[in-house]
Design an enzyme around this catalytic site. Structure first.
Site, short mmCIF file in Angstrom:
data_model
loop_
_atom_site.label_atom_id
_atom_site.label_comp_id
_atom_site.label_asym_id
_atom_site.label_seq_id
_atom_site.Cartn_x
_atom_site.Cartn_y
_atom_site.Cartn_z
N LYS A 101 87.68 -14.51 -38.44
CA LYS A 101 86.61 -14.77 -39.42
C LYS A 101 85.91 -13.48 -39.83
O LYS A 101 85.73 -13.21 -41.03
CB LYS A 101 85.58 -15.75 -38.83
CG LYS A 101 86.14 -17.13 -38.51
CD LYS A 101 85.07 -18.08 -38.04
CE LYS A 101 84.45 -17.66 -36.72
NZ LYS A 101 85.41 -17.70 -35.60
N HIS A 112 78.20 -21.75 -35.84
CA HIS A 112 79.05 -20.60 -35.51
C HIS A 112 80.01 -20.36 -36.67
O HIS A 112 80.85 -21.21 -37.00
CB HIS A 112 79.83 -20.88 -34.23
CG HIS A 112 80.74 -19.74 -33.83
ND1 HIS A 112 80.27 -18.49 -33.49
CD2 HIS A 112 82.09 -19.68 -33.73
CE1 HIS A 112 81.29 -17.71 -33.20
NE2 HIS A 112 82.41 -18.40 -33.34
N ARG A 119 98.41 -30.20 -48.69
CA ARG A 119 99.16 -29.27 -49.53
C ARG A 119 98.71 -29.29 -50.98
O ARG A 119 98.81 -28.29 -51.69
CB ARG A 119 100.66 -29.57 -49.44
CG ARG A 119 101.23 -29.44 -48.04
CD ARG A 119 102.73 -29.55 -48.03
NE ARG A 119 103.36 -28.47 -48.81
CZ ARG A 119 104.67 -28.34 -48.97
NH1 ARG A 119 105.48 -29.23 -48.39
NH2 ARG A 119 105.16 -27.36 -49.68
N ASP A 144 78.93 -14.32 -37.45
CA ASP A 144 78.93 -14.89 -36.11
C ASP A 144 78.05 -16.14 -36.00
O ASP A 144 78.48 -17.16 -35.47
CB ASP A 144 78.47 -13.85 -35.07
CG ASP A 144 78.65 -14.37 -33.65
OD1 ASP A 144 79.79 -14.74 -33.31
OD2 ASP A 144 77.66 -14.43 -32.90
N GLU A 194 80.18 -8.02 -36.11
CA GLU A 194 80.89 -7.61 -34.90
C GLU A 194 82.40 -7.68 -35.13
O GLU A 194 82.92 -8.73 -35.54
CB GLU A 194 80.51 -8.50 -33.72
CG GLU A 194 81.20 -8.10 -32.43
CD GLU A 194 80.92 -9.04 -31.28
OE1 GLU A 194 81.44 -8.79 -30.18
OE2 GLU A 194 80.19 -10.03 -31.48
#
Length: 312
Positions: free
Chosen positions: A160, A139, A244, A178, A203
Protein backbone atom coordinates in the site's frame (compact mmCIF):
# COMPACT_ATOMS: atom_id res chain seq x y z
CA UNK A 1 -12.51 9.74 19.40
CA UNK A 2 -13.29 13.43 18.92
CA UNK A 3 -10.65 16.05 19.58
CA UNK A 4 -10.75 18.55 22.43
CA UNK A 5 -11.57 21.98 21.02
CA UNK A 6 -11.18 25.26 22.88
CA UNK A 7 -12.32 28.81 22.21
CA UNK A 8 -8.73 29.55 21.16
CA UNK A 9 -9.06 26.98 18.36
CA UNK A 10 -12.33 28.53 17.22
CA UNK A 11 -10.78 31.98 17.23
CA UNK A 12 -7.82 30.81 15.14
CA UNK A 13 -9.92 29.03 12.50
CA UNK A 14 -12.86 31.37 11.89
CA UNK A 15 -13.05 35.06 11.12
CA UNK A 16 -13.39 36.16 14.71
CA UNK A 17 -11.43 38.63 16.80
CA UNK A 18 -11.21 38.78 20.56
CA UNK A 19 -12.95 41.68 22.28
CA UNK A 20 -12.41 40.79 25.91
CA UNK A 21 -11.46 37.77 28.00
CA UNK A 22 -8.31 36.77 26.14
CA UNK A 23 -7.07 35.03 29.28
CA UNK A 24 -10.09 32.67 29.20
CA UNK A 25 -9.59 31.18 25.73
CA UNK A 26 -8.89 27.74 27.17
CA UNK A 27 -12.62 27.18 27.81
CA UNK A 28 -13.69 23.95 26.11
CA UNK A 29 -16.32 23.69 23.35
CA UNK A 30 -18.21 20.39 23.55
CA UNK A 31 -20.87 20.79 20.85
CA UNK A 32 -21.02 22.10 17.29
CA UNK A 33 -24.49 23.54 17.89
CA UNK A 34 -24.63 27.34 18.08
CA UNK A 35 -27.32 29.21 20.04
CA UNK A 36 -29.12 32.36 18.93
CA UNK A 37 -30.50 33.51 22.32
CA UNK A 38 -33.47 35.50 21.05
CA UNK A 39 -36.10 34.03 23.38
CA UNK A 40 -33.70 34.23 26.30
CA UNK A 41 -33.52 38.00 25.82
CA UNK A 42 -37.23 38.06 26.76
CA UNK A 43 -36.58 36.02 29.90
CA UNK A 44 -37.62 32.59 28.57
CA UNK A 45 -34.93 30.12 29.68
CA UNK A 46 -36.79 26.78 29.68
CA UNK A 47 -34.74 25.38 26.77
CA UNK A 48 -31.57 27.43 27.10
CA UNK A 49 -28.41 25.45 26.22
CA UNK A 50 -25.57 27.10 28.18
CA UNK A 51 -22.93 24.67 26.83
CA UNK A 52 -23.19 26.17 23.34
CA UNK A 53 -21.36 29.14 21.86
CA UNK A 54 -23.85 32.02 22.04
CA UNK A 55 -24.25 34.14 18.91
CA UNK A 56 -25.86 37.56 19.09
CA UNK A 57 -26.63 39.58 15.98
CA UNK A 58 -28.68 42.58 14.89
CA UNK A 59 -31.96 41.19 16.30
CA UNK A 60 -30.62 40.47 19.79
CA UNK A 61 -28.55 43.65 20.15
CA UNK A 62 -31.42 45.81 18.83
CA UNK A 63 -33.86 44.23 21.29
CA UNK A 64 -31.41 44.93 24.12
CA UNK A 65 -31.76 48.67 23.53
CA UNK A 66 -35.41 48.41 24.61
CA UNK A 67 -34.48 46.91 27.98
CA UNK A 68 -33.47 48.63 31.18
CA UNK A 69 -29.99 48.25 32.61
CA UNK A 70 -31.23 46.08 35.49
CA UNK A 71 -33.16 43.80 33.12
CA UNK A 72 -30.14 43.40 30.88
CA UNK A 73 -27.84 42.56 33.76
CA UNK A 74 -30.23 39.89 35.07
CA UNK A 75 -30.59 38.31 31.62
CA UNK A 76 -26.86 38.49 30.92
CA UNK A 77 -25.94 36.79 34.20
CA UNK A 78 -28.43 34.00 33.50
CA UNK A 79 -26.82 33.43 30.09
CA UNK A 80 -23.28 33.26 31.47
CA UNK A 81 -23.27 29.61 32.59
CA UNK A 82 -20.28 27.76 33.98
CA UNK A 83 -20.15 25.65 30.80
CA UNK A 84 -20.69 28.51 28.34
CA UNK A 85 -17.61 28.62 26.04
CA UNK A 86 -18.00 32.18 24.79
CA UNK A 87 -20.14 34.90 23.27
CA UNK A 88 -19.91 36.02 19.64
CA UNK A 89 -21.43 39.23 18.32
CA UNK A 90 -21.83 39.55 14.54
CA UNK A 91 -22.33 42.22 11.87
CA UNK A 92 -19.93 44.65 13.54
CA UNK A 93 -22.30 45.17 16.46
CA UNK A 94 -21.32 45.60 20.11
CA UNK A 95 -22.63 43.79 23.15
CA UNK A 96 -24.39 45.96 25.73
CA UNK A 97 -22.14 47.03 28.65
CA UNK A 98 -24.22 44.85 30.97
CA UNK A 99 -23.28 41.76 28.94
CA UNK A 100 -19.63 42.74 28.98
CA UNK A 101 -19.82 43.13 32.76
CA UNK A 102 -21.49 39.72 33.22
CA UNK A 103 -18.95 38.08 30.88
CA UNK A 104 -16.07 39.50 32.91
CA UNK A 105 -17.67 38.26 36.14
CA UNK A 106 -18.11 34.74 34.70
CA UNK A 107 -14.68 34.75 33.00
CA UNK A 108 -16.23 34.14 29.58
CA UNK A 109 -14.53 35.48 26.42
CA UNK A 110 -16.37 37.77 24.03
CA UNK A 111 -15.57 37.71 20.31
CA UNK A 112 -16.75 39.82 17.38
CA UNK A 113 -16.87 39.75 13.58
CA UNK A 114 -17.94 41.93 10.68
CA UNK A 115 -19.62 38.91 9.07
CA UNK A 116 -23.39 38.55 9.23
CA UNK A 117 -24.95 36.14 11.69
CA UNK A 118 -25.70 33.62 8.92
CA UNK A 119 -22.13 33.75 7.61
CA UNK A 120 -20.35 33.35 10.93
CA UNK A 121 -22.88 30.71 12.03
CA UNK A 122 -22.04 28.68 8.93
CA UNK A 123 -18.29 29.12 9.46
CA UNK A 124 -18.38 28.09 13.11
CA UNK A 125 -20.71 25.13 12.53
CA UNK A 126 -18.59 23.80 9.66
CA UNK A 127 -15.38 24.03 11.68
CA UNK A 128 -16.79 22.62 14.91
CA UNK A 129 -18.71 19.81 13.18
CA UNK A 130 -15.52 18.54 11.57
CA UNK A 131 -13.37 18.85 14.68
CA UNK A 132 -15.88 17.43 17.16
CA UNK A 133 -17.11 14.54 15.02
CA UNK A 134 -16.29 11.04 16.23
CA UNK A 135 -13.35 9.52 14.36
CA UNK A 136 -12.97 5.93 13.17
CA UNK A 137 -9.42 4.79 12.57
CA UNK A 138 -8.92 2.68 9.43
CA UNK A 139 -5.71 0.86 8.55
CA UNK A 140 -4.82 1.99 5.06
CA UNK A 141 -3.69 4.87 2.87
CA UNK A 142 -5.71 7.87 1.67
CA UNK A 143 -4.61 9.51 -1.59
CA UNK A 144 -6.11 12.40 -3.55
CA UNK A 145 -6.20 11.14 -7.14
CA UNK A 146 -7.67 13.50 -9.75
CA UNK A 147 -9.53 15.31 -6.97
CA UNK A 148 -11.07 12.15 -5.48
CA UNK A 149 -10.12 10.74 -2.09
CA UNK A 150 -9.23 7.06 -2.63
CA UNK A 151 -8.99 4.89 0.48
CA UNK A 152 -6.48 2.12 -0.28
CA UNK A 153 -6.68 -0.87 2.07
CA UNK A 154 -5.19 -4.36 2.07
CA UNK A 155 -3.27 -6.91 4.07
CA UNK A 156 -0.03 -5.90 5.75
CA UNK A 157 2.88 -6.12 3.32
CA UNK A 158 0.73 -6.03 0.18
CA UNK A 159 2.41 -2.79 -0.98
CA UNK A 160 0.00 0.00 0.00
CA UNK A 161 2.66 2.53 1.00
CA UNK A 162 4.94 1.73 -1.95
CA UNK A 163 2.02 2.17 -4.34
CA UNK A 164 1.07 5.43 -2.62
CA UNK A 165 4.65 6.67 -3.04
CA UNK A 166 4.55 5.96 -6.78
CA UNK A 167 1.22 7.78 -7.01
CA UNK A 168 2.76 10.80 -5.25
CA UNK A 169 5.65 10.73 -7.72
CA UNK A 170 3.07 10.73 -10.52
CA UNK A 171 1.61 14.01 -9.21
CA UNK A 172 -1.11 12.89 -6.81
CA UNK A 173 -1.36 13.99 -3.17
CA UNK A 174 -0.90 12.05 0.05
CA UNK A 175 -3.42 12.61 2.84
CA UNK A 176 -2.60 9.77 5.23
CA UNK A 177 -0.40 6.69 5.31
CA UNK A 178 -0.77 3.60 7.51
CA UNK A 179 -3.73 4.99 9.49
CA UNK A 180 -6.62 7.15 8.31
CA UNK A 181 -8.95 8.95 10.71
CA UNK A 182 -12.41 9.10 9.13
CA UNK A 183 -15.44 11.05 10.31
CA UNK A 184 -18.94 11.58 8.95
CA UNK A 185 -19.53 14.99 7.40
CA UNK A 186 -23.20 14.30 6.69
CA UNK A 187 -25.50 11.38 5.82
CA UNK A 188 -23.67 10.66 2.56
CA UNK A 189 -20.09 11.90 2.88
CA UNK A 190 -17.01 10.81 4.81
CA UNK A 191 -13.93 12.93 5.42
CA UNK A 192 -10.51 11.36 5.90
CA UNK A 193 -7.39 12.88 7.44
CA UNK A 194 -4.11 11.81 8.99
CA UNK A 195 -3.63 11.53 12.76
CA UNK A 196 -1.53 14.45 13.98
CA UNK A 197 1.46 12.22 14.76
CA UNK A 198 1.52 10.82 11.18
CA UNK A 199 0.76 13.99 9.21
CA UNK A 200 2.79 14.16 5.96
CA UNK A 201 4.76 11.05 6.96
CA UNK A 202 5.08 7.72 5.18
CA UNK A 203 6.72 4.45 6.28
CA UNK A 204 8.53 2.36 3.67
CA UNK A 205 9.97 -1.04 4.50
CA UNK A 206 13.75 -0.97 4.16
CA UNK A 207 13.84 2.83 3.86
CA UNK A 208 12.16 3.97 7.05
CA UNK A 209 9.97 6.98 7.68
CA UNK A 210 10.03 9.77 5.12
CA UNK A 211 8.56 13.28 5.20
CA UNK A 212 6.59 13.63 1.96
CA UNK A 213 6.15 17.39 2.37
CA UNK A 214 9.91 17.88 2.77
CA UNK A 215 10.91 15.54 -0.07
CA UNK A 216 8.26 16.33 -2.69
CA UNK A 217 6.94 19.78 -1.76
CA UNK A 218 3.63 21.25 -0.62
CA UNK A 219 1.86 20.08 -3.77
CA UNK A 220 2.37 16.44 -2.78
CA UNK A 221 0.26 16.53 0.39
CA UNK A 222 -3.23 17.52 1.44
CA UNK A 223 -4.76 17.85 4.92
CA UNK A 224 -8.07 16.07 4.29
CA UNK A 225 -10.37 14.85 1.54
CA UNK A 226 -13.84 13.45 0.97
CA UNK A 227 -13.51 9.68 0.64
CA UNK A 228 -14.93 8.69 -2.76
CA UNK A 229 -14.42 4.92 -2.69
CA UNK A 230 -12.38 2.12 -1.15
CA UNK A 231 -9.89 0.24 -3.29
CA UNK A 232 -8.81 -2.96 -1.56
CA UNK A 233 -5.54 -4.62 -2.62
CA UNK A 234 -5.83 -8.41 -2.35
CA UNK A 235 -3.01 -10.87 -2.87
CA UNK A 236 -3.73 -12.93 -5.97
CA UNK A 237 -4.16 -16.65 -5.42
CA UNK A 238 -4.82 -19.35 -7.99
CA UNK A 239 -8.33 -20.18 -6.81
CA UNK A 240 -9.35 -16.60 -6.02
CA UNK A 241 -12.38 -15.12 -7.77
CA UNK A 242 -12.46 -11.45 -8.74
CA UNK A 243 -15.00 -9.24 -10.48
CA UNK A 244 -13.71 -9.18 -14.06
CA UNK A 245 -16.34 -6.87 -15.54
CA UNK A 246 -16.35 -4.32 -12.75
CA UNK A 247 -20.12 -4.35 -12.40
CA UNK A 248 -20.21 -5.52 -8.80
CA UNK A 249 -22.01 -3.55 -6.11
CA UNK A 250 -19.55 -4.25 -3.30
CA UNK A 251 -19.66 -1.75 -0.43
CA UNK A 252 -18.23 -1.22 3.03
CA UNK A 253 -19.86 0.78 5.80
CA UNK A 254 -17.88 3.35 7.77
CA UNK A 255 -19.52 5.59 10.36
CA UNK A 256 -22.92 4.54 9.05
CA UNK A 257 -22.13 5.63 5.46
CA UNK A 258 -21.98 3.09 2.61
CA UNK A 259 -18.79 3.45 0.62
CA UNK A 260 -18.29 1.83 -2.83
CA UNK A 261 -15.58 -0.83 -2.73
CA UNK A 262 -13.43 -2.36 -5.44
CA UNK A 263 -11.05 -5.31 -4.98
CA UNK A 264 -7.85 -5.17 -7.03
CA UNK A 265 -5.76 -8.37 -7.20
CA UNK A 266 -2.05 -7.85 -6.58
CA UNK A 267 0.20 -9.97 -8.78
CA UNK A 268 3.82 -9.73 -9.90
CA UNK A 269 4.13 -7.58 -13.01
CA UNK A 270 0.98 -5.51 -12.46
CA UNK A 271 1.54 -1.75 -12.33
CA UNK A 272 -0.68 -0.91 -9.37
CA UNK A 273 -0.29 2.87 -9.65
CA UNK A 274 -1.52 2.87 -13.26
CA UNK A 275 -4.35 0.48 -12.42
CA UNK A 276 -5.46 2.66 -9.49
CA UNK A 277 -5.37 5.77 -11.66
CA UNK A 278 -7.46 3.99 -14.27
CA UNK A 279 -9.91 2.69 -11.66
CA UNK A 280 -10.31 6.25 -10.35
CA UNK A 281 -10.98 7.64 -13.83
CA UNK A 282 -13.48 4.86 -14.48
CA UNK A 283 -15.25 5.53 -11.17
CA UNK A 284 -15.56 9.22 -12.03
CA UNK A 285 -16.81 8.38 -15.53
CA UNK A 286 -19.51 6.14 -14.04
CA UNK A 287 -20.64 8.95 -11.75
CA UNK A 288 -20.98 11.12 -14.86
CA UNK A 289 -23.11 8.48 -16.56
CA UNK A 290 -20.48 6.80 -18.74
CA UNK A 291 -20.46 3.09 -17.85
CA UNK A 292 -18.21 0.93 -20.03
CA UNK A 293 -19.66 -2.26 -18.53
CA UNK A 294 -23.19 -1.19 -19.44
CA UNK A 295 -21.98 -0.36 -22.96
CA UNK A 296 -20.40 -3.81 -23.25
CA UNK A 297 -23.62 -5.49 -22.09
CA UNK A 298 -25.65 -3.48 -24.63
CA UNK A 299 -23.25 -4.45 -27.43
CA UNK A 300 -23.40 -8.09 -26.33
CA UNK A 301 -27.20 -8.11 -26.27
CA UNK A 302 -27.30 -6.45 -29.68
CA UNK A 303 -24.94 -9.09 -31.08
CA UNK A 304 -27.06 -11.90 -29.60
CA UNK A 305 -30.18 -10.43 -31.17
CA UNK A 306 -28.48 -10.15 -34.57
CA UNK A 307 -27.31 -13.77 -34.41
CA UNK A 308 -30.76 -15.00 -33.39
CA UNK A 309 -32.32 -13.22 -36.39
CA UNK A 310 -29.67 -14.70 -38.69
CA UNK A 311 -30.27 -18.23 -37.37
CA UNK A 312 -33.99 -17.80 -37.88
Amino acid sequence: MAKKITVKDLLANTRLKIVTGEEYLDREIVTADISRPGLEMTGYFDYYAPERVQLMGITETSFAKRMSRDELLIIARKMMGSTTPGFVVSTGRELPPEFMQAAAEAKIPVMATELTSSQILSNMTYYLSGKLAERQSVHGVLIDIYGLGILITGDSGVGKSETALELVQRGHRLIADDRVDIYQQDEEHLIGEAPAILKNLMELRGVGIIDVLNLFGAGAVREHATVAFNLHLAKWEKDSEFDRLGNGEDKITIQGVDLPRMVLPVQTGRNLAVLIETATKNFRAKRMGFDATATFNQNLNHLIEENSHTDA
